[in-house]
Design a protein around this motif. Structure first.
Motif, mmCIF file in Angstrom:
data_model
loop_
_atom_site.group_PDB
_atom_site.id
_atom_site.type_symbol
_atom_site.label_atom_id
_atom_site.label_comp_id
_atom_site.label_asym_id
_atom_site.label_seq_id
_atom_site.Cartn_x
_atom_site.Cartn_y
_atom_site.Cartn_z
ATOM 1 N N TYR A 435 7.703 -6.463 4.866
ATOM 2 C CA TYR A 435 8.759 -5.755 5.592
ATOM 3 C C TYR A 435 8.713 -4.262 5.329
ATOM 4 O O TYR A 435 9.024 -3.451 6.217
ATOM 5 N N ASP A 436 8.298 -3.858 4.136
ATOM 6 C CA ASP A 436 8.126 -2.435 3.874
ATOM 7 C C ASP A 436 7.047 -1.846 4.777
ATOM 8 O O ASP A 436 7.189 -0.727 5.298
ATOM 9 N N SER A 437 5.970 -2.601 4.973
ATOM 10 C CA SER A 437 4.889 -2.114 5.833
ATOM 11 C C SER A 437 5.334 -2.031 7.285
ATOM 12 O O SER A 437 4.944 -1.110 8.013
ATOM 13 N N LYS A 438 6.169 -2.960 7.718
ATOM 14 C CA LYS A 438 6.654 -2.928 9.100
ATOM 15 C C LYS A 438 7.603 -1.749 9.327
ATOM 16 O O LYS A 438 7.613 -1.143 10.393
ATOM 17 N N ILE A 439 8.402 -1.422 8.301
ATOM 18 C CA ILE A 439 9.280 -0.254 8.416
ATOM 19 C C ILE A 439 8.449 1.018 8.530
ATOM 20 O O ILE A 439 8.780 1.936 9.295
ATOM 21 N N ALA A 440 7.345 1.084 7.784
ATOM 22 C CA ALA A 440 6.464 2.253 7.862
ATOM 23 C C ALA A 440 5.852 2.379 9.253
ATOM 24 O O ALA A 440 5.672 3.492 9.767
ATOM 25 N N GLU A 441 5.547 1.232 9.882
ATOM 26 C CA GLU A 441 4.970 1.250 11.224
ATOM 27 C C GLU A 441 6.022 1.555 12.287
ATOM 28 O O GLU A 441 5.743 2.257 13.261
ATOM 29 N N GLU A 442 7.215 1.016 12.107
ATOM 30 C CA GLU A 442 8.282 1.193 13.096
ATOM 31 C C GLU A 442 9.557 1.642 12.372
ATOM 32 O O GLU A 442 10.473 0.851 12.163
ATOM 33 N N PRO A 443 9.639 2.906 11.993
ATOM 34 C CA PRO A 443 10.786 3.372 11.200
ATOM 35 C C PRO A 443 12.125 3.265 11.921
ATOM 36 O O PRO A 443 13.173 3.273 11.276
#
Length: 726
Positions: A435-443
């Protein structure tokens, strides 16, 4: 799947009428990890084991001695007499796992116990189902899908050799009288007519309806079986990479259920319209998993279908004027029987298998049966780790929800049972990293931020369970325990202080309440204070914040040293915040369905830390009554502990005076749940007899003298614990 789960399912109602609540003596009912009664080094505060007050099973029950486990396997020396399972006894005796004398209209056992006595309805002769239509004189006979299962010997022939014989338990003739008995009522919704096919146990398939995954268990398939009746609608969906044969429907449109029997259609539609992720205690469901994936897969798998339909029927019967518990039991029994048949067929497990087990576990949670729930949890762990790895489980929205569904049970059992989670740490860590990586991709994606916050809180709770487990086994010193406890306390504070600002967007705050009123004499909180409640899509943050308060309370209660006055006051503030959130969610007319259910664990924890006075006690009791009215039954063990806490034994019978809100159907469910929970516990009676002074420091009025004083303004509370010598 290990033989343990086969025996476990065989002991439940679906396997030929045995009790849903009894545990097989030949199998350990609980996860594989060892547990101990204490949740850490010796503590001086009276709340050292939260599982005690919440009615969680005593940890010694979690591991039966090997001699007990093998008892069923060896016929010589058994006190009980084996007999073949009955298919014509009344539903009540079958669910209670006792022999029925089959006297009609009321059998002797039901007459003595003043219980409702319902028999399976007559079914047509062998061969009538295969024609696809039947001639009948007069009106068509309406039967439930499970009635044909319960009464047709030939239909069960394919499973006769695979199902274990049941034990005829001895029963005291002086049975407790039920709080109420139900009279015969018209069946609603309409059952399928006699022209529909019977639902034989041999008709089972899992996952997508593929030829390679459908297998006969005995008799030839009827052309009018449920599988054949279903139209093979084209369904949009997705597959999980690396997991062949896994199909997840994704269409949000209401599926076409016209090929299903009338009653199944009704309950599927009721589920679609009324049941959501909060009923499953899931914080977020941005992909609409429960209405798309779960219902879509249920339409392709019979065991899952009847588990979902049973869950829907359970909720419906609580609101229906003529609701009857047997309508729910029909489908529950079918699901258990079909799942058992599939497992014994030795076919490969798939996501439908896992979802069926998780759905059955959710039913056990609603019935307050944590012993049986943990039996399902152990099986779910085995299937989950066979199907997925920590990495592949994150590759689709459906598999991520499955992981969250399982992990919730795992973490809760770990904390309440003072033992580590069964799922290794890597699974939780990978969840957070994803989920941290997804936030980085789609802030800007709000859903990812909610999922990330939920995963982080779950990770901290997992670490808490590991600390409590190590402390229970004395694997860490008090100093090491205290250091780790302090680290987790800091992690909880960082979770709150490091939250994403967008999760508390003031534009989503509920600032106006219809029908708001001034606090009355019975109120302990003011629910109409702005800043507590967020509208969707941030309603999930309201739930998460409440869960954070409860986890902080649980963690603080497990400290090594006695809490200071300042700590006690903070704990009361957390409890007050939980109560305020619960009251606000209850009274806000736009609260999503099931939102009070997901707050139940928070409320149960808060109830231990509010001031002990009549007003606070009655407020808590009203909330417990409300939740039971929603179907979330408080087990007798919890009611016993709460009666001690409230110093009022009337809580054992019902939470409120004069049976307020204790409807006939709720009384029936409560009596049924108490009977089956007692049956599950009784199988471990020999083990419990070997343990003395378990939770000795938790005994109210015997080993502890709890005195609470609250100042008029400070809200402080003093807790003095005087332990008697063992």
């Amino acid at each position: 799947m290990s033989d343990y789960y086969h025996h476990f399912l065989s002991s439940m109602a679906g396997a030929g009428g045995q009790s849903m609540g009894s545990q097989p003596e030949s199998s350990p009912p609980i996860p594989h990890h060892q547990t101990m009664p204490m949740a850490g080094p010796p503590l001086t505060n009276p709340y050292q084991s939260l599982g005690y007050f919440t009615g969680f099973p005593e940890p010694i029950m979690f591991n039966a001695p090997k001699a007990q486990r093998s008892r069923r396997k060896s016929a010589p020396g058994l006190d009980h007499i084996k007999h073949r399972r009955t298919r014509s006894g009344c539903y009540t005796c079958r669910s209670r796992r006792v022999k029925c004398d089959e006297v009609r209209p009321i059998c002797e056992r039901c007459r003595k116990g003043k219980r409702e006595c319902n028999y399976p309805e007559p079914t047509p002769a062998k061969g009538a189902a295969s024609t696809g239509s039947r001639e009948s004189s007069g009106q068509s006979q309406q039967t439930s899908p499970s009635s044909s299962h319960g009464g047709d010997d030939d239909e069960d022939a394919g499973l006769e050799s695979s199902l274990d014989p049941i034990l005829d338990e001895e029963e005291d003739d002086t049975e407790p009288q039920s709080a109420t008995t139900q009279s015969s009522m018209p069946i609603f919704p309409p059952r399928r007519t006699s022209t529909a096919s019977t639902f034989g146990l041999q008709r089972i398939a899992t996952g997508p309806r593929q030829e390679s995954e459908t297998r006969s268990l005995g008799a030839n398939h009827s052309s009018s079986s449920p599988s054949a009746l279903r139209t093979k609608n084209s369904m949009s969906g997705l597959s999980t990479p690396g997991l062949p044969g896994t199909f997840f429907p994704t269409s949000s449109a209401r599926p076409d259920w016209s090929s299903f029997p009338t009653d199944v259609q009704f309950y599927l539609n009721y589920f679609y319209d009324n049941i959501g992720h909060y009923h499953y205690c899931m914080v977020n469901d941005s992909d609409d998993f429960f209405r798309t994936v779960l219902l879509g897969m249920a339409a392709r798998n019979d065991a899952l279908l009847y588990a979902v339909v049973g869950f829907s029927a359970y909720h419906y019967m609580l609101k229906a004027p003529n609701g009857r518990i047997k309508d729910f039991l029909h489908y529950y029994n079918l699901s258990v029987s079909l799942l058992l048949a599939f497992l014994k067929s030795k076919e490969r497990h798939n996501t439908a298998t896992l979802l069926t087990i998780l759905q059955l576990a959710t039913m056990e949670e609603y019935l307050g049966d944590w012993v049986n729930l943990m039996g399902h949890q152990k099986a779910a762990l085995e299937v989950l780790t066979q199907l997925f790895s920590p990495q592949t489980v994150m590759q689709s929205p459906a598999s991520r929800m499955i992981l969250t569904w399982y992990a919730r049970f795992d973490v809760f059992i770990g904390i309440m049972g003072s033992c580590e989670t069964s799922l290794p740490r890597e699974w939780f860590a990978t969840n957070v990293a994803y989920y941290d990586s997804k936030i980085a991709e789609e802030p800007g994606n709000l859903s990812w931020k909610i999922e990330s916050a939920s995963a982080r809180l779950r990770f901290i709770a997992m670490e808490m369970s590991h600390l409590f487990g190590r402390g229970a086994r004395k694997e860490v010193s008090e100093e090491e325990y205290a250091v780790e406890h302090d680290r987790l306390s800091m992690a909880l504070e960082e979770w709150k202080n490091g939250r994403e600002p967008t999760l508390e967007d003031p534009s989503h705050l509920v600032t106006e309440f219809e029908n708001s009123h001034v606090m009355g004499p019975d109120d302990i909180v003011s629910p109409f204070v702005p800043g507590i409640l967020f509208r969707p899509p941030l309603f999930a943050w309201t739930i998460l914040t409440c869960e954070w308060h409860s986890i902080v309370l649980m963690h603080a209660s497990q400290a090594v040293s006695e809490p200071s006055d300042e700590t006690r006051e903070r704990m009361m503030e957390h409890a007050h915040a939980i109560c305020q959130t619960c009251q606000t969610v209850q009274l806000w007319p736009l609260s999503p369905g099931g939102s009070m259910i997901i707050l139940h664990p928070c409320l149960a924890i808060a109830s231990l830390f509010v001031p002990r006075d009549t007003k606070h006690d009655m407020w808590i009791r009203r909330k417990f009554a409300l939740l039971e009215g929603m179907g979330y039954i408080s087990p007798k063990t919890m009611r016993t502990r709460m009666a001690e806490l409230f110093n009022d034994q009337s809580c054992l019978h019902w939470w409120l005076p004069n049976h307020e809100g204790f409807t006939p159907i709720l009384q029936t469910i409560r009596n049924f749940a108490d009977d089956r929970n007692a049956a599950a516990v009784s199988t471990q009676g020999d083990n419990l007899g070997q343990v003395r002074h378990v939770f000795s420091k938790m005994e109210i009025g015997q080993q502890t003298d709890i005195k609470m004083e609250r100042g008029s303004n400070s809200g402080s509370r003093e807790i003095k614990s005087e332990s008697s010598s063992a």
